[in-house]
Design a protein around this motif. Structure first.
Motif, short mmCIF file in Angstrom:
data_model
loop_
_atom_site.label_atom_id
_atom_site.label_comp_id
_atom_site.label_asym_id
_atom_site.label_seq_id
_atom_site.Cartn_x
_atom_site.Cartn_y
_atom_site.Cartn_z
N ALA A 160 0.85 -1.19 0.00
CA ALA A 160 0.00 0.00 0.00
C ALA A 160 0.88 1.24 0.00
O ALA A 160 1.80 1.36 0.81
N GLY A 161 0.64 2.15 -0.93
CA GLY A 161 1.46 3.35 -1.01
C GLY A 161 1.24 4.05 -2.33
O GLY A 161 0.33 3.72 -3.10
N ALA A 162 2.12 5.01 -2.60
CA ALA A 162 1.97 5.84 -3.80
C ALA A 162 2.05 5.03 -5.09
O ALA A 162 1.32 5.31 -6.05
N LYS A 163 2.92 4.02 -5.12
CA LYS A 163 3.06 3.23 -6.35
C LYS A 163 1.80 2.41 -6.61
O LYS A 163 1.36 2.30 -7.77
N ALA A 164 1.19 1.85 -5.57
CA ALA A 164 -0.06 1.11 -5.75
C ALA A 164 -1.15 2.04 -6.28
O ALA A 164 -1.93 1.66 -7.16
N GLU A 165 -1.19 3.25 -5.76
CA GLU A 165 -2.18 4.22 -6.23
C GLU A 165 -1.92 4.59 -7.69
O GLU A 165 -2.85 4.69 -8.50
#
Length: 427
Positions: free
Chosen positions: A192-197
């Motif tokens: 979960a984090g910016a890359k997943a978003e």
């Protein structure tokens, strides 16, 4: 049968050894180590300019046999291990059927009798790994299981897990915990984090791991069971293990090469080769794992070698299975990312890949001490090369490290004094 390994830099943390010398192997055992050995031998290995180490011990692999032989077999997994300098592997029990009884432990050992490397089975905690009824722990240990694990999942019923820990403590067999609160995963496929978003993918938070790490440490404290925490990936896992060690608890922790080499920032696309469990975490987590390794909090480097079919992994992370192969790249990644960057000395790396895993299992391996089994690896640490998954001996090629430039190529692997891999012959 006599083998002489000449002129190598001999690294053996168990003996506090880092020196140039010769090793004589006779009848499958280390016979002698000296600066110069004058002895007739059946075969001679010139190790000048290379390092000679005790064979690596991987506490965490998936061989897929029985039940999923299209992904990997004992034979192909053992050959992949030999190519990576790994002379002892501990296969997890999540096969089909699961290794959950004395009979199935014996069957696995029978299947593995001609394997290139030592196979030490891990038995399931519960029958069918279903989390309900305890497997025959005493019987599996007597049959040859060296540890227990429900790997691939956690035993989510804490009362069942407490009973398992008590039974394990009674039978003096360690518990290897896969720490994952299944409900908290909530369909996540990457960190979960910016890359997943950015990729529009559901995330897996650190708490998925951390809450079970905390639970299992507390329950190990209560029951007195030896606890080994598998594939730790978060900063708080390191912190919790440090706290456990400060209390003198029999707790050890393991880190996989992919978790100290790569962060989720480096995921370039939504592709199954980047999907593993636990997932590639944040850069802060990667740095915490490295500090934990350097500080002696994290004891062991294992691979969680998890081969899958090419078509299974060649798709979106939403559909691909979790898993990465690692047996053929673990030493190179460890040397490149930890030793070359000054995080560990070579001796410390060898301790985490050989000496310490032997201690976790309580076995007389992980050393080059005369009289012990001649499980030996010779490697070139000075020549840069590119990882090439097309040359893997594993059936699995699912790795994000294809093409990565590394140092630390295994040249020769001996198991009980027998040459089971030679780069010159097999490379």
């Amino acid at each position: 049968m006599k083998t002489l390994i000449c002129g190598g830099r001999i690294i053996d943390p168990a003996q506090n050894m880092d020196e140039i010398g010769d090793i004589l192997i006779e009848d499958g055992k280390i016979a002698q180590i000296a600066p110069k050995i004058i002895e007739e031998a059946d075969q001679t290995i010139n190790a000048e300019g290379h390092v000679v180490m005790p064979g690596f011990i991987d506490l965490h692999v998936h061989l897929r046999e029985p039940g999923f032989e299209y992904k990997e077999t004992i034979r192909t997994g053992a050959m992949a291990a030999a190519r990576g300098g790994v002379t002892t592997i501990c296969p997890m029990p999540n096969t089909k059927p699961a290794i959950d009884s004395p009979e199935r432990v014996k069957d696995l050992l029978e299947r593995a009798k001609d394997a290139a490397v030592h196979i030490l089975p891990i038995g399931a905690v519960t029958i069918g790994q279903e989390g309900n009824e305890l497997a025959d722990i005493a019987g599996m240990k007597e049959a040859g299981a060296v540890a227990l694990s429900e790997d691939g999942k956690s035993v989510m019923d804490s009362l069942v897990f407490r009973h398992a820990l008590k039974e394990a403590a009674k039978n003096k067999i360690p518990m290897f915990s896969h720490c994952e609160d299944k409900a908290l995963v909530d369909g996540g496929v990457m960190n979960a984090g910016a890359k997943a978003e950015e990729l529009g993918l559901p995330g897996i938070t650190n708490a998925v791991e951390d809450v079970i790490v905390a639970r299992d440490i507390l329950m190990a404290k209560e029951t007195g069971c030896r606890l080994h925490l598998c594939h730790c990936s978060t900063a708080d896992s390191v912190l919790l293990i440090e706290m456990a060690k400060q209390q003198g608890l029999p707790v050890t922790g393991e880190v996989c090469p992919h978790h100290f080499t790569m962060s989720d920032d480096e995921i370039t696309e939504d592709h199954g080769r980047f999907k593993m469990n636990p997932p590639l975490r944040s850069r802060a987590d990667v740095e915490a794992l490295k500090k934990g390794l350097a500080g002696g909090i994290m004891d062991v480097i294992s691979t969680d070698h998890a081969p899958h079919g090419k078509e299974e992994k060649d798709q979106s992370m939403r559909k691909a299975p979790f898993g990465i192969v690692g047996l053929e790249t673990s030493f190179a990644l460890g040397y490149t990312e930890l030793v070359k960057r000054g995080i560990l000395s070579l001796s410390e790396l060898v301790a985490k890949m050989s000496t310490n895993p032997a201690k976790v299992l309580g076995i007389a391996k992980g050393t080059l001490k005369p009289g012990t089994a001649a499980d030996v690896v010779v490697a070139d640490i000075d020549t840069e090369y590119a990882i090439d998954s097309s040359k893997f001996l594993s059936k699995g090629t699912n790795t994000p490290f294809d093409g990565k430039l590394v140092y630390g190529k295994v040249l020769n692997t001996f198991v009980d004094g027998k040459l089971v891999y030679s780069e010159e012959r097999n490379g």
